[in-house]
Each structure stands twice: as structure tokens, then as C-alpha cells.
Design a protein around this motif. Structure first.
Motif, PDB file in Angstrom:
ATOM      1  N   GLY A  32       0.879  -1.212   0.033  1.00  0.00           N
ATOM      2  CA  GLY A  32       0.076  -0.010  -0.015  1.00  0.00           C
ATOM      3  C   GLY A  32       0.786   1.350  -0.191  1.00  0.00           C
ATOM      4  O   GLY A  32       2.016   1.252   0.490  1.00  0.00           O
ATOM      5  N   ALA A  33       0.122   2.325  -0.328  1.00  0.00           N
ATOM      6  CA  ALA A  33       1.086   3.758  -0.657  1.00  0.00           C
ATOM      7  C   ALA A  33       1.317   4.232   0.857  1.00  0.00           C
ATOM      8  O   ALA A  33       2.267   4.793   0.881  1.00  0.00           O
ATOM      9  CB  ALA A  33      -0.086   4.584  -1.313  1.00  0.00           C
ATOM     10  N   SER A  34       0.525   3.844   1.930  1.00  0.00           N
ATOM     11  CA  SER A  34       0.863   4.407   2.992  1.00  0.00           C
ATOM     12  C   SER A  34       2.237   4.011   3.603  1.00  0.00           C
ATOM     13  O   SER A  34       2.835   4.694   4.350  1.00  0.00           O
ATOM     14  CB  SER A  34      -0.025   4.109   3.880  1.00  0.00           C
ATOM     15  OG  SER A  34      -0.339   2.728   4.225  1.00  0.00           O
ATOM     16  N   ALA A  35       2.884   2.730   3.167  1.00  0.00           N
ATOM     17  CA  ALA A  35       3.937   2.106   3.753  1.00  0.00           C
ATOM     18  C   ALA A  35       5.307   2.445   2.782  1.00  0.00           C
ATOM     19  O   ALA A  35       6.406   1.849   2.750  1.00  0.00           O
ATOM     20  CB  ALA A  35       3.831   0.587   3.814  1.00  0.00           C
ATOM     21  N   LEU A  36       5.104   3.331   1.813  1.00  0.00           N
ATOM     22  CA  LEU A  36       5.986   3.550   0.737  1.00  0.00           C
ATOM     23  C   LEU A  36       7.237   4.145   1.441  1.00  0.00           C
ATOM     24  O   LEU A  36       7.215   5.106   2.382  1.00  0.00           O
ATOM     25  CB  LEU A  36       5.357   4.524  -0.103  1.00  0.00           C
ATOM     26  CG  LEU A  36       6.388   4.913  -1.621  1.00  0.00           C
ATOM     27  CD1 LEU A  36       6.368   3.733  -2.313  1.00  0.00           C
ATOM     28  CD2 LEU A  36       5.781   5.980  -2.279  1.00  0.00           C
ATOM     29  N   SER A  37       8.365   3.801   1.106  1.00  0.00           N
ATOM     30  CA  SER A  37       9.636   3.981   1.772  1.00  0.00           C
ATOM     31  C   SER A  37      10.719   4.127   0.762  1.00  0.00           C
ATOM     32  O   SER A  37      11.055   3.351  -0.096  1.00  0.00           O
ATOM     33  CB  SER A  37       9.819   2.823   2.705  1.00  0.00           C
ATOM     34  OG  SER A  37      11.382   3.234   3.064  1.00  0.00           O
ATOM     35  N   LEU A  38      11.172   5.590   0.671  1.00  0.00           N
ATOM     36  CA  LEU A  38      12.401   5.688  -0.300  1.00  0.00           C
ATOM     37  C   LEU A  38      13.553   5.055  -0.071  1.00  0.00           C
ATOM     38  O   LEU A  38      14.317   4.661  -0.785  1.00  0.00           O
ATOM     39  CB  LEU A  38      12.594   7.419  -0.306  1.00  0.00           C
ATOM     40  CG  LEU A  38      11.985   7.977  -1.560  1.00  0.00           C
ATOM     41  CD1 LEU A  38      10.422   8.219  -1.349  1.00  0.00           C
ATOM     42  CD2 LEU A  38      12.365   9.567  -1.522  1.00  0.00           C
ATOM     43  N   GLN A  44      16.974  -1.314  -2.777  1.00  0.00           N
ATOM     44  CA  GLN A  44      16.649  -2.292  -4.019  1.00  0.00           C
ATOM     45  C   GLN A  44      17.320  -1.797  -5.325  1.00  0.00           C
ATOM     46  O   GLN A  44      17.988  -2.820  -5.958  1.00  0.00           O
ATOM     47  CB  GLN A  44      15.203  -1.868  -4.353  1.00  0.00           C
ATOM     48  CG  GLN A  44      14.268  -2.908  -3.509  1.00  0.00           C
ATOM     49  CD  GLN A  44      12.665  -2.710  -4.093  1.00  0.00           C
ATOM     50  OE1 GLN A  44      12.193  -1.709  -4.119  1.00  0.00           O
ATOM     51  NE2 GLN A  44      12.397  -3.860  -4.604  1.00  0.00           N
ATOM     52  N   MET A  45      17.709  -0.539  -5.248  1.00  0.00           N
ATOM     53  CA  MET A  45      18.556   0.003  -6.439  1.00  0.00           C
ATOM     54  C   MET A  45      19.920  -0.056  -6.153  1.00  0.00           C
ATOM     55  O   MET A  45      20.657   0.554  -7.179  1.00  0.00           O
ATOM     56  CB  MET A  45      17.949   1.413  -6.899  1.00  0.00           C
ATOM     57  CG  MET A  45      16.565   1.406  -7.257  1.00  0.00           C
ATOM     58  SD  MET A  45      15.901   2.921  -7.682  1.00  0.00           S
ATOM     59  CE  MET A  45      16.954   3.602  -8.952  1.00  0.00           C
ATOM     60  N   GLY A  46      20.502  -0.411  -4.988  1.00  0.00           N
ATOM     61  CA  GLY A  46      21.701  -0.258  -4.794  1.00  0.00           C
ATOM     62  C   GLY A  46      22.279   0.979  -4.591  1.00  0.00           C
ATOM     63  O   GLY A  46      23.304   1.498  -4.846  1.00  0.00           O
ATOM     64  N   MET A  47      21.431   1.887  -4.047  1.00  0.00           N
ATOM     65  CA  MET A  47      21.831   3.413  -3.570  1.00  0.00           C
ATOM     66  C   MET A  47      21.730   3.773  -2.347  1.00  0.00           C
ATOM     67  O   MET A  47      21.097   3.062  -1.551  1.00  0.00           O
ATOM     68  CB  MET A  47      20.982   4.319  -4.678  1.00  0.00           C
ATOM     69  CG  MET A  47      20.840   4.029  -6.030  1.00  0.00           C
ATOM     70  SD  MET A  47      19.564   5.318  -7.002  1.00  0.00           S
ATOM     71  CE  MET A  47      20.286   6.681  -6.544  1.00  0.00           C
ATOM     72  N   SER A  48      22.310   4.730  -2.016  1.00  0.00           N
ATOM     73  CA  SER A  48      22.158   5.103  -0.481  1.00  0.00           C
ATOM     74  C   SER A  48      20.863   6.006  -0.389  1.00  0.00           C
ATOM     75  O   SER A  48      20.507   6.710  -1.541  1.00  0.00           O
ATOM     76  CB  SER A  48      23.475   5.852  -0.040  1.00  0.00           C
ATOM     77  OG  SER A  48      23.320   7.289  -0.882  1.00  0.00           O
ATOM     78  N   GLY A  49      20.327   6.212   0.935  1.00  0.00           N
ATOM     79  CA  GLY A  49      19.239   7.150   0.932  1.00  0.00           C
ATOM     80  C   GLY A  49      19.440   8.431   0.481  1.00  0.00           C
ATOM     81  O   GLY A  49      18.767   8.687  -0.330  1.00  0.00           O
ATOM     82  N   PRO A  50      20.676   8.921   0.971  1.00  0.00           N
ATOM     83  CA  PRO A  50      20.710  10.491   0.402  1.00  0.00           C
ATOM     84  C   PRO A  50      20.927  10.623  -1.141  1.00  0.00           C
ATOM     85  O   PRO A  50      20.400  11.615  -1.561  1.00  0.00           O
ATOM     86  CB  PRO A  50      22.020  10.612   1.199  1.00  0.00           C
ATOM     87  CG  PRO A  50      22.007   9.971   2.577  1.00  0.00           C
ATOM     88  CD  PRO A  50      21.457   8.788   2.107  1.00  0.00           C
ATOM     89  N   ALA A  51      21.356   9.599  -1.720  1.00  0.00           N
ATOM     90  CA  ALA A  51      21.616   9.706  -3.115  1.00  0.00           C
ATOM     91  C   ALA A  51      20.265   9.805  -3.739  1.00  0.00           C
ATOM     92  O   ALA A  51      20.256  10.239  -4.779  1.00  0.00           O
ATOM     93  CB  ALA A  51      22.413   8.492  -3.586  1.00  0.00           C
ATOM     94  N   LEU A  52      19.348   8.890  -3.418  1.00  0.00           N
ATOM     95  CA  LEU A  52      18.054   8.858  -3.999  1.00  0.00           C
ATOM     96  C   LEU A  52      17.300  10.181  -3.782  1.00  0.00           C
ATOM     97  O   LEU A  52      16.520  10.685  -4.605  1.00  0.00           O
ATOM     98  CB  LEU A  52      17.317   7.677  -3.274  1.00  0.00           C
ATOM     99  CG  LEU A  52      16.077   7.362  -4.141  1.00  0.00           C
ATOM    100  CD1 LEU A  52      16.229   7.023  -5.499  1.00  0.00           C
ATOM    101  CD2 LEU A  52      15.223   6.162  -3.298  1.00  0.00           C
ATOM    102  N   TYR A  53      17.684  10.676  -2.588  1.00  0.00           N
ATOM    103  CA  TYR A  53      16.798  11.921  -2.387  1.00  0.00           C
ATOM    104  C   TYR A  53      17.231  13.180  -3.247  1.00  0.00           C
ATOM    105  O   TYR A  53      16.546  14.217  -3.253  1.00  0.00           O
ATOM    106  CB  TYR A  53      17.161  12.466  -0.875  1.00  0.00           C
ATOM    107  CG  TYR A  53      16.285  11.613   0.303  1.00  0.00           C
ATOM    108  CD1 TYR A  53      14.862  12.097   0.432  1.00  0.00           C
ATOM    109  CD2 TYR A  53      16.846  10.254   0.734  1.00  0.00           C
ATOM    110  CE1 TYR A  53      14.067  11.264   1.345  1.00  0.00           C
ATOM    111  CE2 TYR A  53      16.024   9.703   1.864  1.00  0.00           C
ATOM    112  CZ  TYR A  53      14.713  10.108   1.987  1.00  0.00           C
ATOM    113  OH  TYR A  53      13.980   9.422   2.948  1.00  0.00           O
TER     114      TYR A  53
END
Length: 227
Positions: A32-38, A44-53
Motif C-alpha cells: 500500500g501507498a502508506s507504507a511507501l519508503s524511499l 533495492q536500487m543499490g543506492m544510499s538513501g541520501p543519493a536517492l533523495y
């Protein structure tokens, strides 16, 4: 022949954003959309959180993009259906969109991707507020729908007195007759009711054919076949 004006960096950025949205839809399908997590998408994409932001500032920006894409897709489907009718000319009600045809455009679009449908017509995401441009795209849908409802219903109803002074949602049709507003809202609410129940699987255990039920509602709204 004119090529793309985007730079390689811009094309790469667009590619990453599209991949992020694809992963987001997978998450929405699962929890569900409420559980969406960047952060989960970044992993999953092999990136860091800050990079995705750098591509999406936060969860709400990503949800907005998904909602914008969903509304744009449905609005374009409605507009294309209306344009096809207009191209047919006099044989198609002098170019006026066909209400029954729009109903089946809506159902095909919903069945093609139930998660996309529920993102915009299901339970609101807690804490999320859509920006004004989303409302503008949604108003395009109502504009096409009101074009199809241009002929007032034969029998007036008390709700029409209310709609005569509550028509802000009519967008580009500020002078639409209250009867047309009533028909458009009846179309929107009744058909979404059937679709929401169908997509959520509520008819499965009842042995009810949702396609026939949907058609019965379309016929009732348009004065179509009763047999």
C-alpha cells in the motif's frame, strides 16, 4: 530530424526517476501507498538513501508524481475517447462524447492497473495533501464528462438546487445546467462504487458478474437497454 534536447545528465536523471517510480508501484502493490519508503527503494536500487533523495526530495514528492501520472493517464484516455467521437462528426451526436463510451474507458483503465486506480480513488494516504496541479488534471476528466452530460435530465431533482450554487468542481463548465452536473456526479459516484467493490474482490464470493452489474448501472445512467 530533430533529436532530444536533453543532456546526457538530464536523460540519466529521468531514467533513474522512472526506475524509482517503477519500484514505488511494486511497493504499493505489496503493502500500500502508506507504507511507501524511499530508503527501501534506494536499497533495492543499490543506492544510499541520501543519493536517492537527489531525485525525489521526500515520500510526498514521489507520491505526487505517481498520482500525477495516474490522473494524466486517465485524463488522456478520456480526451482520446472524446476526440475519436468528434472525428466521427454527425454520426456521433454532433461530436459530443458518448457517456456510455466514457464509462467503459474508465472500467478498462481501472482493470488494467488496480493499484493505480486505488492510489487516486481509494483510501487517502495519511498526512498527504495533493498540490493544486493535481486538481487541475482531475478537472480535465470532469470537463470531458460534463461535455457528455450536456443534455439535461428530463425530471428535475432537489439536489439540482444545491448543485446550482455548488459548482466549483465543474471547472471549464461554469454555466453547465444543474441537471448536467447531477448526471455527471451520478455517473462518477455510482460507477466508482461498482469499480471499487469489483477491484477489491467483494463480488467474488457473491457469484455476481461485475461486468453485467457495471453495464446495468451504465444503462440506468444513460437510458440504455433494460433487458
Amino acid at each position: 530530424m530533430t533529436g532530444s534536447t536533453k543532456t546526457p545528465r538530464e536523460r540519466y536523471r529521468q531514467q533513474v526517476r522512472e526506475e524509482v517510480k517503477e519500484k514505488a508501484w511494486q511497493q504499493i502493490a505489496g503493502s500500500g501507498a502508506s507504507a511507501l519508503s524511499l530508503n527501501a527503494i534506494a536499497k533495492q536500487m543499490g543506492m544510499s538513501g541520501p543519493a536517492l533523495y537527489r531525485y525525489f526530495a521526500n515520500r510526498d514528492e514521489l507520491i505526487t508524481e505517481l498520482i500525477r501520472d495516474a490522473y494524466r493517464s486517465l485524463a488522456d484516455a478520456f480526451i482520446a475517447a472524446a476526440a475519436a467521437v468528434a472525428d466521427d462528426g454527425a454520426d456521433a451526436g454532433a461530436g459530443r462524447p458518448d457517456l456510455a463510451g466514457l464509462a467503459h474507458v474508465l472500467r478498462r483503465w481501472a482493470l488494467a492497473d488496480p493499484h493505480r486506480y486505488f492510489l487516486i480513488y481509494g483510501t487517502p494516504v495519511p498526512g498527504y495533501h495533493a498540490p493544486a496541479d493535481i486538481t487541475a488534471i482531475a478537472s480535465e476528466l470532469m470537463s470531458v464528462l460534463l461535455d457528455a452530460c450536456a443534455v439535461p435530465a428530463a425530471e428535475p431533482h432537489a439536489v439540482e438546487d444545491h448543485l446550482a450554487t455548488h459548482r466549483a468542481w465543474a471547472g471549464s463548465h461554469p454555466d453547465a445546467p444543474p441537471a448536467a452536473l447531477r448526471q455527471a456526479l451520478a455517473f462518477w459516484s455510482r460507477l466508482h462504487g461498482v469499480l471499487s467493490l469489483e477491484l477489491a474482490g467483494h463480488f467474488t464470493g457473491m457469484g455476481v458478474d461485475p461486468a453485467l452489474l457495471f453495464q446495468a448501472e451504465v444503462d440506468a445512467l444513460t437510458g440504455g437497454p433494460t433487458a
